[in-house]
Motif scaffolding. Sequence first.
Motif, PDB file in Angstrom:
ATOM      1  N   THR A 313       6.335 -11.375  -8.722  1.00  0.00           N
ATOM      2  CA  THR A 313       6.647 -10.768  -7.433  1.00  0.00           C
ATOM      3  C   THR A 313       6.760  -9.258  -7.580  1.00  0.00           C
ATOM      4  O   THR A 313       7.573  -8.753  -8.351  1.00  0.00           O
ATOM      5  N   ASP A 314       5.923  -8.526  -6.859  1.00  0.00           N
ATOM      6  CA  ASP A 314       5.953  -7.070  -6.942  1.00  0.00           C
ATOM      7  C   ASP A 314       7.260  -6.523  -6.385  1.00  0.00           C
ATOM      8  O   ASP A 314       7.878  -7.129  -5.501  1.00  0.00           O
ATOM      9  N   ILE A 315       7.665  -5.367  -6.883  1.00  0.00           N
ATOM     10  CA  ILE A 315       8.930  -4.779  -6.427  1.00  0.00           C
ATOM     11  C   ILE A 315       8.748  -3.926  -5.173  1.00  0.00           C
ATOM     12  O   ILE A 315       9.722  -3.402  -4.638  1.00  0.00           O
ATOM     13  N   LEU A 316       7.519  -3.775  -4.714  1.00  0.00           N
ATOM     14  CA  LEU A 316       7.232  -3.082  -3.471  1.00  0.00           C
ATOM     15  C   LEU A 316       6.591  -4.053  -2.490  1.00  0.00           C
ATOM     16  O   LEU A 316       5.890  -4.988  -2.888  1.00  0.00           O
ATOM     17  N   THR A 317       6.820  -3.851  -1.214  1.00  0.00           N
ATOM     18  CA  THR A 317       6.209  -4.706  -0.210  1.00  0.00           C
ATOM     19  C   THR A 317       4.701  -4.463  -0.176  1.00  0.00           C
ATOM     20  O   THR A 317       4.225  -3.390  -0.569  1.00  0.00           O
ATOM     21  N   PRO A 318       3.921  -5.441   0.294  1.00  0.00           N
ATOM     22  CA  PRO A 318       2.468  -5.243   0.353  1.00  0.00           C
ATOM     23  C   PRO A 318       2.059  -4.001   1.146  1.00  0.00           C
ATOM     24  O   PRO A 318       1.138  -3.285   0.746  1.00  0.00           O
ATOM     25  N   SER A 319       2.729  -3.728   2.256  1.00  0.00           N
ATOM     26  CA  SER A 319       2.353  -2.561   3.048  1.00  0.00           C
ATOM     27  C   SER A 319       2.624  -1.262   2.297  1.00  0.00           C
ATOM     28  O   SER A 319       1.832  -0.307   2.370  1.00  0.00           O
ATOM     29  N   THR A 320       3.712  -1.225   1.552  1.00  0.00           N
ATOM     30  CA  THR A 320       4.037  -0.020   0.787  1.00  0.00           C
ATOM     31  C   THR A 320       3.107   0.141  -0.400  1.00  0.00           C
ATOM     32  O   THR A 320       2.700   1.263  -0.747  1.00  0.00           O
ATOM     33  N   LEU A 321       2.735  -0.957  -1.040  1.00  0.00           N
ATOM     34  CA  LEU A 321       1.731  -0.873  -2.108  1.00  0.00           C
ATOM     35  C   LEU A 321       0.424  -0.304  -1.571  1.00  0.00           C
ATOM     36  O   LEU A 321      -0.226   0.527  -2.229  1.00  0.00           O
ATOM     37  N   ASN A 322       0.027  -0.737  -0.383  1.00  0.00           N
ATOM     38  CA  ASN A 322      -1.206  -0.209   0.204  1.00  0.00           C
ATOM     39  C   ASN A 322      -1.093   1.285   0.459  1.00  0.00           C
ATOM     40  O   ASN A 322      -2.056   2.034   0.259  1.00  0.00           O
ATOM     41  N   ILE A 323       0.076   1.735   0.896  1.00  0.00           N
ATOM     42  CA  ILE A 323       0.297   3.168   1.100  1.00  0.00           C
ATOM     43  C   ILE A 323       0.160   3.914  -0.224  1.00  0.00           C
ATOM     44  O   ILE A 323      -0.509   4.949  -0.311  1.00  0.00           O
TER      45      ILE A 323
END
Length: 406
Positions: A313-323
């Motif tokens: 599980t990534d420590i950043l949300t998918p939307s924030t990773l995309n940013i």
Amino acid sequence: MKKTYKSEIFCFVAHMLKFTKLMTLAGLLIFAGCGKDSPPATKTGTGTVVDTLAPSKVAVVALDDEVNTFMTTYNVPAVSVAITKGEKLVYLKAYGTSDKSKGTKAVISDRYRLASLSKQFTSVAIMRLLDQGKIKLDDKVFGDGALLGKTYGTKAYGPHIADITVDELLHHTSGGWGNEVNDPMFSNPGMTAAQLITWTLDNRPLDHAPGTNYDYSNFGYCILGRVIEKITGQTYEEAVKTLVLTPIGITDMTIGGNTLAQKLSKEVTYYGQSGEDPYAYQISRMDSHGGWIATAADLARLLVYIDKFPVRTDILTPSTLNIMYTGSTANAAYGCGWGINGNNYVHTGSLPGTATEQARLDNGFNFVILTNTRSWKSNFDYYLDQIFWRAYAKNPTWATDDLFIK
């Protein structure tokens, strides 16, 4: 003659061209499911033991051959490599000598200066604050009502300085203070970070309106370190440990010292080439753009928690990773602290006595390579990167166990 202010340049355009070529040669992106010198078990924030690292027991000959050839060609004393596949740590190995004067064999628990690989930790910390609702990327940095207000500078701000946003610092599009015109980070060595920021705001006007021009800036990431401190009320180092390192089980990273006498436990010795002195720089002042020391396994651990893959599980949300992995209008190939090539995210680091690289690859692999020297011999950076790609092109057999978990 090489200019010292370019000591930590990320040669982005050249690296991306190189990276594209190597990806093609490697066959392009097929997804795949990695004793005594081991460091202590790392722990999560809840105290659960995650792993006890051990070096790879079975050699990947193709990789070892590439490392050994690289070390011989460029007079590299020590190399540390970590490779993940399918979010498993499938290869972890140290090569050479960490301290030539003592004849100390390099081991996997050795810590290296990361140089510009430090920027990714700063970026991830900002992204964590974004996920927590404590910062917005369009927040202004300087001036009335801005994140840092008028803490820095003794004069009225020059044109556009009060327009600079967090997003622009992350993308190196603040409008100035970059490697094109003498990055301020390599000036005024007697100043603290706070004094240097004040001096720069007073004496170095912007060259462009913010957002219109890409210019790789270590100084910009120095400012981001101060933004993190302001928001969290912690030192930069403490904040990154709280936001990023502890949640994913990294316990051995710290900001490095400047001189040989300040060398920390389990830290390698650095060796200059072509007359360079690895101990002449203010590494501690570089904290948020080039000051961290870490093991290769530490960086491999970071990568598997921000790589968008499903196993961990990534420590950043998918939307924030995309940013984080999206470029700017000024340079679509550089995100928030990451070089971008399709769905591959890479960065290099370079200082006297240090050359580093980390990459998150869309073929399911991630790799980290750390060294305790750098060379100005032809194609040094190219062949540092080729260590992984040439081995990968030979389609070696990788371990199926996970060296993160023992």
